[in-house]
Design an enzyme around this catalytic site. Sequence first.
Site, PDB file in Angstrom:
ATOM      1  N   GLY A  33       0.832  -1.210   0.000  1.00  0.00           N
ATOM      2  CA  GLY A  33       0.000   0.000   0.000  1.00  0.00           C
ATOM      3  C   GLY A  33       0.861   1.252   0.000  1.00  0.00           C
ATOM      4  O   GLY A  33       2.092   1.188   0.031  1.00  0.00           O
ATOM      5  N   SER A  34       0.206   2.401  -0.011  1.00  0.00           N
ATOM      6  CA  SER A  34       0.946   3.663  -0.146  1.00  0.00           C
ATOM      7  C   SER A  34       1.785   3.968   1.098  1.00  0.00           C
ATOM      8  O   SER A  34       2.886   4.513   0.986  1.00  0.00           O
ATOM      9  CB  SER A  34      -0.021   4.812  -0.426  1.00  0.00           C
ATOM     10  OG  SER A  34      -0.989   4.905   0.601  1.00  0.00           O
ATOM     11  N   THR A  35       1.304   3.615   2.292  1.00  0.00           N
ATOM     12  CA  THR A  35       2.078   3.869   3.508  1.00  0.00           C
ATOM     13  C   THR A  35       3.263   2.914   3.572  1.00  0.00           C
ATOM     14  O   THR A  35       4.397   3.325   3.865  1.00  0.00           O
ATOM     15  CB  THR A  35       1.193   3.722   4.763  1.00  0.00           C
ATOM     16  OG1 THR A  35      -0.080   4.330   4.510  1.00  0.00           O
ATOM     17  CG2 THR A  35       1.827   4.393   5.969  1.00  0.00           C
ATOM     18  N   GLY A  86       0.546  -0.991   6.602  1.00  0.00           N
ATOM     19  CA  GLY A  86      -0.527  -0.031   6.841  1.00  0.00           C
ATOM     20  C   GLY A  86      -1.826  -0.739   7.185  1.00  0.00           C
ATOM     21  O   GLY A  86      -1.850  -1.956   7.412  1.00  0.00           O
ATOM     22  N   GLY A 100      -7.578  -3.306   1.360  1.00  0.00           N
ATOM     23  CA  GLY A 100      -7.980  -2.308   0.364  1.00  0.00           C
ATOM     24  C   GLY A 100      -7.168  -2.438  -0.914  1.00  0.00           C
ATOM     25  O   GLY A 100      -7.639  -2.142  -2.011  1.00  0.00           O
ATOM     26  N   GLU A 107      -0.724 -10.731   3.301  1.00  0.00           N
ATOM     27  CA  GLU A 107      -0.463  -9.892   4.480  1.00  0.00           C
ATOM     28  C   GLU A 107      -0.718 -10.695   5.758  1.00  0.00           C
ATOM     29  O   GLU A 107       0.054 -10.623   6.722  1.00  0.00           O
ATOM     30  CB  GLU A 107      -1.353  -8.651   4.448  1.00  0.00           C
ATOM     31  CG  GLU A 107      -0.968  -7.680   3.341  1.00  0.00           C
ATOM     32  CD  GLU A 107      -1.919  -6.505   3.176  1.00  0.00           C
ATOM     33  OE1 GLU A 107      -1.488  -5.517   2.588  1.00  0.00           O
ATOM     34  OE2 GLU A 107      -3.072  -6.578   3.611  1.00  0.00           O
ATOM     35  N   LYS A 125      -7.338   6.679   9.651  1.00  0.00           N
ATOM     36  CA  LYS A 125      -7.607   5.232   9.707  1.00  0.00           C
ATOM     37  C   LYS A 125      -8.085   4.781  11.095  1.00  0.00           C
ATOM     38  O   LYS A 125      -8.509   3.640  11.255  1.00  0.00           O
ATOM     39  CB  LYS A 125      -6.329   4.449   9.352  1.00  0.00           C
ATOM     40  CG  LYS A 125      -5.633   4.876   8.066  1.00  0.00           C
ATOM     41  CD  LYS A 125      -6.446   4.513   6.869  1.00  0.00           C
ATOM     42  CE  LYS A 125      -5.776   4.836   5.544  1.00  0.00           C
ATOM     43  NZ  LYS A 125      -4.544   4.156   5.284  1.00  0.00           N
TER      44      LYS A 125
END
Length: 222
Positions: A33-35, A86, A100, A107, A125
């Site tokens: 993910g982006s984080t 994340g 998401g 994960e 979040k």
Amino acid sequence: MTQDELKAAVADAAIKEIEPWLDKGTVLGIGTGSTANLFIDRLKLLRDSFKGAVASSQASAERLKALGIDVLELNSVGTLPFYIDGADEVNADLQMIKGGGAALTREKIVAACAQRFICIADDSKYVARLGEFPLPIEVIPMARSYVGRELVKLGAEPVYRQGVLTDNGNQIIDCYDFNIKDPLELEARLNAIAGVVTNGLFAARGADVLLLGKGDGVERTA
Ligand code: 5RP
């Protein structure tokens, strides 16, 4: 601070959290993910201080490799000291909704092998109760309609995530309007539906540490 700045701040905080524990034999578990991507980017500077990483998705594996970080097969590694990832939602008990980015199964597997799950998230979040974010469920493709009907019986509104195939070749159903009173119980109940590979509730194995990015700094909960 913008959401991206908060994500960057928690990525920095995660580096500080793990750095003292790294040695040449350390293999890290890395999320998606982006984080997680911001965290991966920061790992570049430390790449000579640890052995390598196990990635929870092809996307993260490619990003790690592009930075010169060795990506190992989970089967060739024992316990991981850390899994850093994340979340789509996280609550005060450090239970999460994830998936998401459709990487929930890997994960969950990598997190299961980790001694410490460090969740990195901006404060959008953080929720009092999980379930505002639609709960992702990875399903075997032939079971999609059946699983959807079972989810309706449980009170959810299942929506097929069109055009998405997971790294495992499966499909995703997003569950809207789930009334998640007991995340542990629901996680187990969803796992018992034939055709469900994984659900995005991370309650049985939640995070051990939450690094939450807020306007006034990063709050650490453990
Ligand atoms: C991917 C995940 C991600 O951790 C989750 O979607 C959060 O992503 P981001 O850091 O981009 O907000 O579970 O399957």
